[in-house]
Write an enzyme that holds these catalytic residues in place. Structure first.
Site, PDB file in Angstrom:
ATOM      1  N   ASP A 166       0.345  -1.906   3.477  1.00 45.72           N
ATOM      2  CA  ASP A 166       0.444  -3.025   2.530  1.00 45.72           C
ATOM      3  C   ASP A 166      -0.892  -3.761   2.518  1.00 45.72           C
ATOM      4  O   ASP A 166      -1.689  -3.640   3.454  1.00 45.72           O
ATOM      5  CB  ASP A 166       1.563  -3.999   2.924  1.00 45.72           C
ATOM      6  CG  ASP A 166       1.751  -5.112   1.883  1.00 45.72           C
ATOM      7  OD1 ASP A 166       1.804  -4.796   0.680  1.00 45.72           O
ATOM      8  OD2 ASP A 166       1.820  -6.293   2.264  1.00 45.72           O
ATOM      9  N   SER A 167      -1.109  -4.541   1.469  1.00 45.12           N
ATOM     10  CA  SER A 167      -2.312  -5.373   1.412  1.00 45.12           C
ATOM     11  C   SER A 167      -2.299  -6.395   2.543  1.00 45.12           C
ATOM     12  O   SER A 167      -3.348  -6.898   2.936  1.00 45.12           O
ATOM     13  CB  SER A 167      -2.360  -6.097   0.071  1.00 45.12           C
ATOM     14  OG  SER A 167      -1.194  -6.874  -0.075  1.00 45.12           O
ATOM     15  N   TYR A 221      -3.961  -8.303  -3.182  1.00 42.24           N
ATOM     16  CA  TYR A 221      -4.381  -7.273  -4.133  1.00 42.24           C
ATOM     17  C   TYR A 221      -3.941  -7.637  -5.561  1.00 42.24           C
ATOM     18  O   TYR A 221      -4.507  -7.136  -6.532  1.00 42.24           O
ATOM     19  CB  TYR A 221      -3.728  -5.931  -3.777  1.00 42.24           C
ATOM     20  CG  TYR A 221      -4.400  -5.114  -2.690  1.00 42.24           C
ATOM     21  CD1 TYR A 221      -5.345  -5.653  -1.819  1.00 42.24           C
ATOM     22  CD2 TYR A 221      -4.077  -3.755  -2.541  1.00 42.24           C
ATOM     23  CE1 TYR A 221      -5.937  -4.872  -0.830  1.00 42.24           C
ATOM     24  CE2 TYR A 221      -4.670  -2.975  -1.558  1.00 42.24           C
ATOM     25  CZ  TYR A 221      -5.592  -3.533  -0.708  1.00 42.24           C
ATOM     26  OH  TYR A 221      -6.179  -2.756   0.265  1.00 42.24           O
ATOM     27  N   GLY A 222      -2.883  -8.461  -5.650  1.00 44.89           N
ATOM     28  CA  GLY A 222      -2.246  -8.740  -6.949  1.00 44.89           C
ATOM     29  C   GLY A 222      -3.200  -9.059  -8.089  1.00 44.89           C
ATOM     30  O   GLY A 222      -3.066  -8.518  -9.186  1.00 44.89           O
ATOM     31  N   CYS A 233       3.724  -1.419  -0.848  1.00 42.17           N
ATOM     32  CA  CYS A 233       3.083  -2.479  -1.629  1.00 42.17           C
ATOM     33  C   CYS A 233       3.236  -2.078  -3.089  1.00 42.17           C
ATOM     34  O   CYS A 233       2.803  -0.984  -3.488  1.00 42.17           O
ATOM     35  CB  CYS A 233       1.608  -2.551  -1.245  1.00 42.17           C
ATOM     36  SG  CYS A 233       0.632  -3.669  -2.267  1.00 42.17           S
ATOM     37  N   ASN A 234       3.877  -2.931  -3.858  1.00 38.64           N
ATOM     38  CA  ASN A 234       4.096  -2.603  -5.277  1.00 38.64           C
ATOM     39  C   ASN A 234       2.789  -2.537  -6.043  1.00 38.64           C
ATOM     40  O   ASN A 234       2.615  -1.706  -6.923  1.00 38.64           O
ATOM     41  CB  ASN A 234       5.000  -3.651  -5.912  1.00 38.64           C
ATOM     42  CG  ASN A 234       6.424  -3.492  -5.456  1.00 38.64           C
ATOM     43  OD1 ASN A 234       7.183  -2.750  -6.052  1.00 38.64           O
ATOM     44  ND2 ASN A 234       6.785  -4.157  -4.371  1.00 38.64           N
ATOM     45  N   THR A 235       1.870  -3.449  -5.700  1.00 39.15           N
ATOM     46  CA  THR A 235       0.610  -3.497  -6.435  1.00 39.15           C
ATOM     47  C   THR A 235      -0.161  -2.195  -6.231  1.00 39.15           C
ATOM     48  O   THR A 235      -0.677  -1.605  -7.188  1.00 39.15           O
ATOM     49  CB  THR A 235      -0.214  -4.713  -5.958  1.00 39.15           C
ATOM     50  OG1 THR A 235       0.643  -5.865  -5.953  1.00 39.15           O
ATOM     51  CG2 THR A 235      -1.386  -4.972  -6.861  1.00 39.15           C
ATOM     52  N   GLU A 253       1.756 -15.850   2.376  1.00 39.34           N
ATOM     53  CA  GLU A 253       0.663 -15.532   3.316  1.00 39.34           C
ATOM     54  C   GLU A 253       0.208 -16.794   4.063  1.00 39.34           C
ATOM     55  O   GLU A 253      -0.298 -16.710   5.160  1.00 39.34           O
ATOM     56  CB  GLU A 253      -0.530 -14.914   2.573  1.00 39.34           C
ATOM     57  CG  GLU A 253      -0.263 -13.511   2.023  1.00 39.34           C
ATOM     58  CD  GLU A 253      -0.656 -12.377   2.984  1.00 39.34           C
ATOM     59  OE1 GLU A 253      -1.652 -12.505   3.691  1.00 39.34           O
ATOM     60  OE2 GLU A 253       0.061 -11.354   2.993  1.00 39.34           O
ATOM     61  N   CYS A 298       7.936  -7.190  -5.107  1.00 47.19           N
ATOM     62  CA  CYS A 298       6.761  -7.433  -4.266  1.00 47.19           C
ATOM     63  C   CYS A 298       7.312  -7.558  -2.862  1.00 47.19           C
ATOM     64  O   CYS A 298       8.296  -8.286  -2.634  1.00 47.19           O
ATOM     65  CB  CYS A 298       6.059  -8.720  -4.685  1.00 47.19           C
ATOM     66  SG  CYS A 298       4.763  -9.189  -3.509  1.00 47.19           S
ATOM     67  N   THR A 299       6.694  -6.839  -1.947  1.00 45.73           N
ATOM     68  CA  THR A 299       7.274  -6.780  -0.600  1.00 45.73           C
ATOM     69  C   THR A 299       7.089  -8.071   0.192  1.00 45.73           C
ATOM     70  O   THR A 299       7.615  -8.205   1.285  1.00 45.73           O
ATOM     71  CB  THR A 299       6.696  -5.572   0.162  1.00 45.73           C
ATOM     72  OG1 THR A 299       5.256  -5.638   0.125  1.00 45.73           O
ATOM     73  CG2 THR A 299       7.146  -4.279  -0.460  1.00 45.73           C
ATOM     74  N   HIS A 300       6.363  -9.031  -0.376  1.00 43.14           N
ATOM     75  CA  HIS A 300       6.269 -10.350   0.257  1.00 43.14           C
ATOM     76  C   HIS A 300       7.477 -11.238  -0.075  1.00 43.14           C
ATOM     77  O   HIS A 300       7.770 -12.185   0.643  1.00 43.14           O
ATOM     78  CB  HIS A 300       5.026 -11.106  -0.238  1.00 43.14           C
ATOM     79  CG  HIS A 300       3.749 -10.677   0.398  1.00 43.14           C
ATOM     80  ND1 HIS A 300       3.200  -9.439   0.197  1.00 43.14           N
ATOM     81  CD2 HIS A 300       2.905 -11.338   1.231  1.00 43.14           C
ATOM     82  CE1 HIS A 300       2.057  -9.362   0.877  1.00 43.14           C
ATOM     83  NE2 HIS A 300       1.861 -10.490   1.504  1.00 43.14           N
TER      84      HIS A 300
HETATM   85  N1  DGL Z   1       3.015  -7.037  -1.099  1.00 41.09           N
HETATM   86  C1  DGL Z   1       2.321  -6.619  -2.249  1.00 41.09           C
HETATM   87  C2  DGL Z   1       3.272  -6.062  -3.284  1.00 41.09           C
HETATM   88  O1  DGL Z   1       4.308  -5.615  -2.990  1.00 41.09           O
HETATM   89  C3  DGL Z   1       1.479  -7.635  -2.966  1.00 41.09           C
HETATM   90  C4  DGL Z   1       0.621  -8.549  -2.224  1.00 41.09           C
HETATM   91  C5  DGL Z   1      -0.726  -8.762  -2.838  1.00 41.09           C
HETATM   92  O2  DGL Z   1      -0.871  -9.318  -3.930  1.00 41.09           O
HETATM   93  O3  DGL Z   1      -1.628  -8.344  -2.141  1.00 41.09           O
HETATM   94  O4  DGL Z   1       2.956  -6.062  -4.453  1.00 41.09           O
END
Ligand code: DGL
Length: 276
Positions: free
Chosen positions: A11-12, A43-44, A74-76, A159, A193-195
């Site tokens: 993940d990011s 990363y978004g 990570c979805n992004t 975060e 988004c996994t966050h």
């Molecule tokens: N956790 C990441 C996701 O699932 C996104 C976090 C990011 O923006 O870095 O998209």
């Protein structure tokens, strides 16, 4: 000494730990190696090319550690880098290794949760702009109506440990209102988004009563189990000693103090320097 070939989980930042937590619950026997690219998160908001370059570099690092299978939790990264890595890089670099994402397993089942046929996708700007969810959902559930909302402040809130503070309410409410203004029929919300699982209590509070709220961890863990059963040649290459190791591209002190919130138990990470 037997060689360890862990399953790589990427993940990011910290979000992928919400997925790893469920993988460990479902498949505790496997070895796992987690990498959070915290030094370059989020990363978004980054461009396609930047997310692709960063993700590829991390995938190569996993391969150098002996991983045969890497999950982009990570979805992004799944939205912006996975296809190119699978189609262009893997066949040249490592045709026998596999990289999987989190979008496909989720879109394969999302239609089963909705009664109204309208679902809401909450994700980073990168994930939403990529249109990956509407495109993939249309393949599996052509009649489902998909409404997306980019929530660029949600990852920074998580975060920075503000996810359960009153200040977060404004941003949660704002994006849910925007989404439901576009369709009052939405009965299923996907935290794409996994966050976002860390925000679930507030999302539940501000979403209309009765809305089904889906986190990806369990869905992805179930899908990985199924994948390993269907691909014994990959499963046999992943070692099973129940080991977990955690790496971050940023400070280990910061990682360890945040990571347990996402993973649900204490984490002792190691630092890795990736060239910038
Ligand atoms: N956790 C990441 C996701 O699932 C996104 C976090 C990011 O923006 O870095 O998209």
């Amino acid at each position: 000494m037997t060689e360890t070939k862990p399953i790589g989980v990427f993940d990011s930042g910290y979000g992928g730990l919400t997925v790893l937590k469920e993988m460990v619950k479902t498949l505790p026997q496997y070895d796992y190696l987690y990498l959070g690219d915290n030094a370059r998160a989020p990363y978004g908001p980054r461009s396609f090319d930047t997310v692709y370059q960063y993700t590829l570099q991390c995938v190569q690092w996993f391969f150098a550690q002996g991983c045969e299978l890497v999950i982009l939790a990570c979805n992004t990264a799944s939205a912006k880098a996975l296809r190119t890595i699978q189609q262009n890089d893997l066949p040249l670099m490592h045709p026998d290794k596999r990289v999987l994402g989190v979008i496909r397993p989720t879109t394969e089942v999302i239609g089963e949760y909705s009664k109204t046929g309208s679902v809401g996708i909450l994700g980073t700007t990168g994930t939403v702009v990529s249109e990956s969810y509407p495109i993939e959902i249309a393949r599996f559930f052509p009649s489902i109506k998909v409404f997306q909302e980019a929530c660029p402040m949600w990852v920074p809130l998580v975060e920075n440990n503000e996810y359960d503070k009153p200040g977060a309410d404004y941003f949660i409410q704002q994006h849910l209102q925007q989404l439901f203004k576009r369709s009052a029929d939405i009965d299923t919300l996907l935290l794409a988004c996994t966050h976002y699982p860390l925000l679930i209590n507030k999302i539940k509070r501000f979403a209309p009563a009765g809305t089904t709220i889906l986190s990806q961890g369990e869905i992805v863990a179930r899908s990985l189990k199924d994948y390993l059963e269907r691909h014994p040649h990959i499963a046999n290459h992943c070692t099973q000693k129940g080991e977990r190791r955690f790496f971050t591209t940023d400070s280990v002190t910061d990682f360890d103090s945040h990571a347990s919130i996402f993973f649900g138990e204490p984490v002792a990470s190691e630092h890795v320097e990736l060239s910038r």
